[in-house]
Design an enzyme around this catalytic site. Sequence first.
Site, PDB file in Angstrom:
ATOM      1  N   ALA A  44     -24.424  37.539  13.988  1.00 57.55           N
ATOM      2  CA  ALA A  44     -24.000  36.222  14.474  1.00 57.55           C
ATOM      3  C   ALA A  44     -22.828  36.373  15.450  1.00 57.55           C
ATOM      4  O   ALA A  44     -22.219  37.438  15.555  1.00 57.55           O
ATOM      5  CB  ALA A  44     -23.588  35.345  13.293  1.00 57.55           C
ATOM      6  N   LEU A  60     -28.389  44.807  11.732  1.00 54.36           N
ATOM      7  CA  LEU A  60     -28.313  46.058  10.967  1.00 54.36           C
ATOM      8  C   LEU A  60     -29.646  46.811  10.961  1.00 54.36           C
ATOM      9  O   LEU A  60     -29.666  48.033  10.812  1.00 54.36           O
ATOM     10  CB  LEU A  60     -27.862  45.758   9.531  1.00 54.36           C
ATOM     11  CG  LEU A  60     -26.390  45.378   9.406  1.00 54.36           C
ATOM     12  CD1 LEU A  60     -26.126  44.617   8.108  1.00 54.36           C
ATOM     13  CD2 LEU A  60     -25.506  46.629   9.482  1.00 54.36           C
ATOM     14  N   GLY A  80     -22.089  43.176   5.715  1.00 49.58           N
ATOM     15  CA  GLY A  80     -23.203  42.540   6.419  1.00 49.58           C
ATOM     16  C   GLY A  80     -24.484  42.541   5.615  1.00 49.58           C
ATOM     17  O   GLY A  80     -24.772  43.492   4.873  1.00 49.58           O
ATOM     18  N   SER A 119     -23.064  43.709  -5.523  1.00 47.93           N
ATOM     19  CA  SER A 119     -23.005  42.380  -6.143  1.00 47.93           C
ATOM     20  C   SER A 119     -23.187  42.487  -7.651  1.00 47.93           C
ATOM     21  O   SER A 119     -23.855  43.410  -8.155  1.00 47.93           O
ATOM     22  CB  SER A 119     -24.110  41.500  -5.566  1.00 47.93           C
ATOM     23  OG  SER A 119     -24.212  40.303  -6.292  1.00 47.93           O
ATOM     24  N   ASN A 120     -22.636  41.512  -8.337  1.00 53.94           N
ATOM     25  CA  ASN A 120     -22.871  41.403  -9.785  1.00 53.94           C
ATOM     26  C   ASN A 120     -24.358  41.223 -10.093  1.00 53.94           C
ATOM     27  O   ASN A 120     -24.781  41.446 -11.236  1.00 53.94           O
ATOM     28  CB  ASN A 120     -22.049  40.252 -10.360  1.00 53.94           C
ATOM     29  CG  ASN A 120     -22.583  38.881  -9.976  1.00 53.94           C
ATOM     30  OD1 ASN A 120     -23.406  38.313 -10.691  1.00 53.94           O
ATOM     31  ND2 ASN A 120     -22.122  38.330  -8.849  1.00 53.94           N
ATOM     32  N   HIS A 121     -25.170  40.855  -9.085  1.00 54.36           N
ATOM     33  CA  HIS A 121     -26.592  40.631  -9.345  1.00 54.36           C
ATOM     34  C   HIS A 121     -27.363  41.944  -9.536  1.00 54.36           C
ATOM     35  O   HIS A 121     -28.540  41.910  -9.885  1.00 54.36           O
ATOM     36  CB  HIS A 121     -27.193  39.734  -8.258  1.00 54.36           C
ATOM     37  CG  HIS A 121     -26.582  38.361  -8.321  1.00 54.36           C
ATOM     38  ND1 HIS A 121     -26.910  37.455  -9.291  1.00 54.36           N
ATOM     39  CD2 HIS A 121     -25.591  37.790  -7.586  1.00 54.36           C
ATOM     40  CE1 HIS A 121     -26.176  36.355  -9.141  1.00 54.36           C
ATOM     41  NE2 HIS A 121     -25.361  36.540  -8.108  1.00 54.36           N
ATOM     42  N   TYR A 144     -32.617  40.191  -4.091  1.00 58.20           N
ATOM     43  CA  TYR A 144     -31.260  40.450  -3.601  1.00 58.20           C
ATOM     44  C   TYR A 144     -30.567  41.509  -4.475  1.00 58.20           C
ATOM     45  O   TYR A 144     -30.008  42.486  -3.954  1.00 58.20           O
ATOM     46  CB  TYR A 144     -30.495  39.121  -3.601  1.00 58.20           C
ATOM     47  CG  TYR A 144     -29.017  39.209  -3.376  1.00 58.20           C
ATOM     48  CD1 TYR A 144     -28.496  39.582  -2.144  1.00 58.20           C
ATOM     49  CD2 TYR A 144     -28.123  38.895  -4.405  1.00 58.20           C
ATOM     50  CE1 TYR A 144     -27.129  39.649  -1.941  1.00 58.20           C
ATOM     51  CE2 TYR A 144     -26.757  38.952  -4.202  1.00 58.20           C
ATOM     52  CZ  TYR A 144     -26.266  39.338  -2.962  1.00 58.20           C
ATOM     53  OH  TYR A 144     -24.907  39.401  -2.772  1.00 58.20           O
ATOM     54  N   SER A 174     -16.630  35.249  -5.025  1.00 55.23           N
ATOM     55  CA  SER A 174     -15.390  35.161  -4.250  1.00 55.23           C
ATOM     56  C   SER A 174     -15.438  33.916  -3.369  1.00 55.23           C
ATOM     57  O   SER A 174     -16.112  33.896  -2.323  1.00 55.23           O
ATOM     58  CB  SER A 174     -15.183  36.438  -3.429  1.00 55.23           C
ATOM     59  OG  SER A 174     -13.861  36.489  -2.953  1.00 55.23           O
ATOM     60  N   ARG A 182     -19.582  29.308 -15.254  1.00 48.79           N
ATOM     61  CA  ARG A 182     -19.887  30.738 -15.075  1.00 48.79           C
ATOM     62  C   ARG A 182     -18.805  31.433 -14.244  1.00 48.79           C
ATOM     63  O   ARG A 182     -18.381  32.547 -14.559  1.00 48.79           O
ATOM     64  CB  ARG A 182     -21.257  30.872 -14.399  1.00 48.79           C
ATOM     65  CG  ARG A 182     -21.591  32.279 -13.963  1.00 48.79           C
ATOM     66  CD  ARG A 182     -22.986  32.369 -13.347  1.00 48.79           C
ATOM     67  NE  ARG A 182     -23.171  33.670 -12.750  1.00 48.79           N
ATOM     68  CZ  ARG A 182     -22.843  33.982 -11.499  1.00 48.79           C
ATOM     69  NH1 ARG A 182     -22.308  33.068 -10.687  1.00 48.79           N
ATOM     70  NH2 ARG A 182     -23.030  35.206 -11.049  1.00 48.79           N
TER      71      ARG A 182
HETATM   72  P1  NAI Z   1     -22.196  35.665   4.136  1.00 50.06           P
HETATM   73  O1  NAI Z   1     -23.666  35.370   4.041  1.00 50.06           O
HETATM   74  O2  NAI Z   1     -21.264  34.555   4.414  1.00 50.06           O
HETATM   75  O3  NAI Z   1     -21.954  36.802   5.227  1.00 50.06           O
HETATM   76  C1  NAI Z   1     -22.861  37.831   5.487  1.00 50.06           C
HETATM   77  C2  NAI Z   1     -22.838  38.125   6.967  1.00 50.06           C
HETATM   78  O4  NAI Z   1     -23.803  39.130   7.237  1.00 50.06           O
HETATM   79  C3  NAI Z   1     -23.190  36.914   7.842  1.00 50.06           C
HETATM   80  O5  NAI Z   1     -22.169  36.650   8.795  1.00 50.06           O
HETATM   81  C4  NAI Z   1     -24.487  37.283   8.478  1.00 50.06           C
HETATM   82  O6  NAI Z   1     -24.631  36.806   9.811  1.00 50.06           O
HETATM   83  C5  NAI Z   1     -24.450  38.786   8.441  1.00 50.06           C
HETATM   84  N1  NAI Z   1     -25.800  39.336   8.447  1.00 50.06           N
HETATM   85  C6  NAI Z   1     -26.875  38.889   7.773  1.00 50.06           C
HETATM   86  N2  NAI Z   1     -27.960  39.581   8.100  1.00 50.06           N
HETATM   87  C7  NAI Z   1     -27.571  40.505   9.005  1.00 50.06           C
HETATM   88  C8  NAI Z   1     -28.264  41.505   9.726  1.00 50.06           C
HETATM   89  N3  NAI Z   1     -29.563  41.697   9.572  1.00 50.06           N
HETATM   90  N4  NAI Z   1     -27.554  42.270  10.581  1.00 50.06           N
HETATM   91  C9  NAI Z   1     -26.217  42.073  10.746  1.00 50.06           C
HETATM   92  N5  NAI Z   1     -25.514  41.141  10.101  1.00 50.06           N
HETATM   93  C10 NAI Z   1     -26.193  40.355   9.228  1.00 50.06           C
HETATM   94  O7  NAI Z   1     -21.816  36.397   2.773  1.00 50.06           O
HETATM   95  P2  NAI Z   1     -20.381  36.613   2.143  1.00 50.06           P
HETATM   96  O8  NAI Z   1     -20.209  35.643   1.055  1.00 50.06           O
HETATM   97  O9  NAI Z   1     -19.369  36.732   3.192  1.00 50.06           O
HETATM   98  O10 NAI Z   1     -20.580  38.032   1.455  1.00 50.06           O
HETATM   99  C11 NAI Z   1     -20.276  39.237   2.129  1.00 50.06           C
HETATM  100  C12 NAI Z   1     -20.940  40.390   1.377  1.00 50.06           C
HETATM  101  O11 NAI Z   1     -20.466  40.403   0.038  1.00 50.06           O
HETATM  102  C13 NAI Z   1     -22.451  40.265   1.316  1.00 50.06           C
HETATM  103  O12 NAI Z   1     -23.004  41.576   1.433  1.00 50.06           O
HETATM  104  C14 NAI Z   1     -22.714  39.729  -0.067  1.00 50.06           C
HETATM  105  O13 NAI Z   1     -23.983  40.146  -0.556  1.00 50.06           O
HETATM  106  C15 NAI Z   1     -21.564  40.328  -0.858  1.00 50.06           C
HETATM  107  N6  NAI Z   1     -21.204  39.521  -2.003  1.00 50.06           N
HETATM  108  C16 NAI Z   1     -20.537  38.322  -1.824  1.00 50.06           C
HETATM  109  C17 NAI Z   1     -20.162  37.567  -2.905  1.00 50.06           C
HETATM  110  C18 NAI Z   1     -19.372  36.308  -2.780  1.00 50.06           C
HETATM  111  O14 NAI Z   1     -18.976  35.767  -3.803  1.00 50.06           O
HETATM  112  N7  NAI Z   1     -19.100  35.824  -1.581  1.00 50.06           N
HETATM  113  C19 NAI Z   1     -20.522  37.976  -4.275  1.00 50.06           C
HETATM  114  C20 NAI Z   1     -21.231  39.234  -4.340  1.00 50.06           C
HETATM  115  C21 NAI Z   1     -21.518  39.970  -3.244  1.00 50.06           C
HETATM  116  C1  15L Z   2     -23.456  36.867  -4.804  1.00 48.19           C
HETATM  117  O1  15L Z   2     -23.840  38.011  -4.747  1.00 48.19           O
HETATM  118  C2  15L Z   2     -23.548  35.949  -3.638  1.00 48.19           C
HETATM  119  O2  15L Z   2     -23.381  36.630  -2.422  1.00 48.19           O
HETATM  120  C3  15L Z   2     -22.575  34.801  -3.699  1.00 48.19           C
HETATM  121  O3  15L Z   2     -22.980  33.812  -2.755  1.00 48.19           O
HETATM  122  C4  15L Z   2     -22.480  34.178  -5.081  1.00 48.19           C
HETATM  123  O4  15L Z   2     -23.632  33.493  -5.368  1.00 48.19           O
HETATM  124  C5  15L Z   2     -22.190  35.265  -6.109  1.00 48.19           C
HETATM  125  O5  15L Z   2     -23.047  36.379  -5.994  1.00 48.19           O
HETATM  126  C6  15L Z   2     -22.254  34.797  -7.561  1.00 48.19           C
HETATM  127  O6  15L Z   2     -22.891  35.445  -8.370  1.00 48.19           O
HETATM  128  O7  15L Z   2     -21.617  33.783  -7.869  1.00 48.19           O
END
Ligand code: NAI
Ligand code: 15L
Length: 273
Positions: A44, A60, A80, A119-121, A144, A174, A182
């Site tokens: 993005a 990616l 990402g 991720s916790n998942h 996921y 986060s 939860r």
């Molecule tokens: P988000 O969805 O806001 O950010 C992910 C970013 O990755 C987006 O800006 C998106 O454009 C980019 N992206 C998606 N597909 C892509 C691709 N094919 N190539 C390049 N970039 C790509 O997610 P968030 O919340 O910022 O999370 C960041 C990371 O932390 C993620 O990997 C997510 O799985 C992980 N995570 C986040 C949690 C949370 O509570 N926010 C919980 C557990 C894990």
């Molecule tokens: C994740 O892995 C997701 O990226 C985030 O959006 C939340 O849903 C989080 O887990 C969660 O378990 O709350």
Amino acid sequence: MSPAPISTLRFPRLLLTGAAGSLGQQLRPRLKACCDVLRVSDVAELGRVAEGEEAVQAALQDKAAVHELLRGVDAVVHLGGISVEGPFEPILQANIVGSYNLYEAARRHGVRRIVYASSNHVTGFYRQDEVIDATMPMRPDGHYGLSKAFGENLAQFYFDRYGLETVSLRIGSSFPEPKDRRMLATWMSFDDLERLVVASLTAPVVGHTVIYGMSDNTTTWWNNTPARHVGYRPLDSSEPFRAAVEARQPVLDLNDAATLFQGGGFVTKGPFD
Ligand code: NAI
Ligand code: 15L
């Protein structure tokens, strides 16, 4: 006076993927303190490029673009990818092929360490009445979670085979504050996220370490003792939010799998065909 840095160690060039996302936007200004140059990347738009930043828009799953993205990089914070449960094909491309491309490019360019947003998942099918640690078997709760399990195995392989170190962060939830009951267990503040990422970048020896990303919550399902060597000390807690969260959600449906399992609503998503 500006706050004392969490670590005084600095990297010449640090790469942040997923920099346009929710956590990326939080970490982008904070990681500047850890490096001379912060290379930010996302599929993005990346917005205004600040002094000391380089911006690279790339998908990616684009192997050649990711190879170039890693050139000259010392360490990576890899956020990402697709961050929620959904159909397999997009997750395959962004999270599985994308993480493979990133590790392979990192190996070729001699990157020393990756902090991987898992991720916790990965363990979402453990129950909410169990306390687990990261040495226990994975129990992913969907496409996921499976993709994040692949990422952790990729990290283990690249350490065992090539000595490329990773700290895999099994992030809980986060967000600015816990949204539901939860998240009283899974919540991690943005300040604690920064502390965890910086500790993971700067701990002297990590091999491949897996650690749950959570604040110092009173209710917890995760024991981070096996990762104490990372030196992460959370300073926030979900507890100040408890009264408001419980008032909003006083009753839980114990027949709902989303209430029983650690992965919450992710465990009942799909099938997607
Ligand atoms: P988000 O969805 O806001 O950010 C992910 C970013 O990755 C987006 O800006 C998106 O454009 C980019 N992206 C998606 N597909 C892509 C691709 N094919 N190539 C390049 N970039 C790509 O997610 P968030 O919340 O910022 O999370 C960041 C990371 O932390 C993620 O990997 C997510 O799985 C992980 N995570 C986040 C949690 C949370 O509570 N926010 C919980 C557990 C894990
Ligand atoms: C994740 O892995 C997701 O990226 C985030 O959006 C939340 O849903 C989080 O887990 C969660 O378990 O709350």
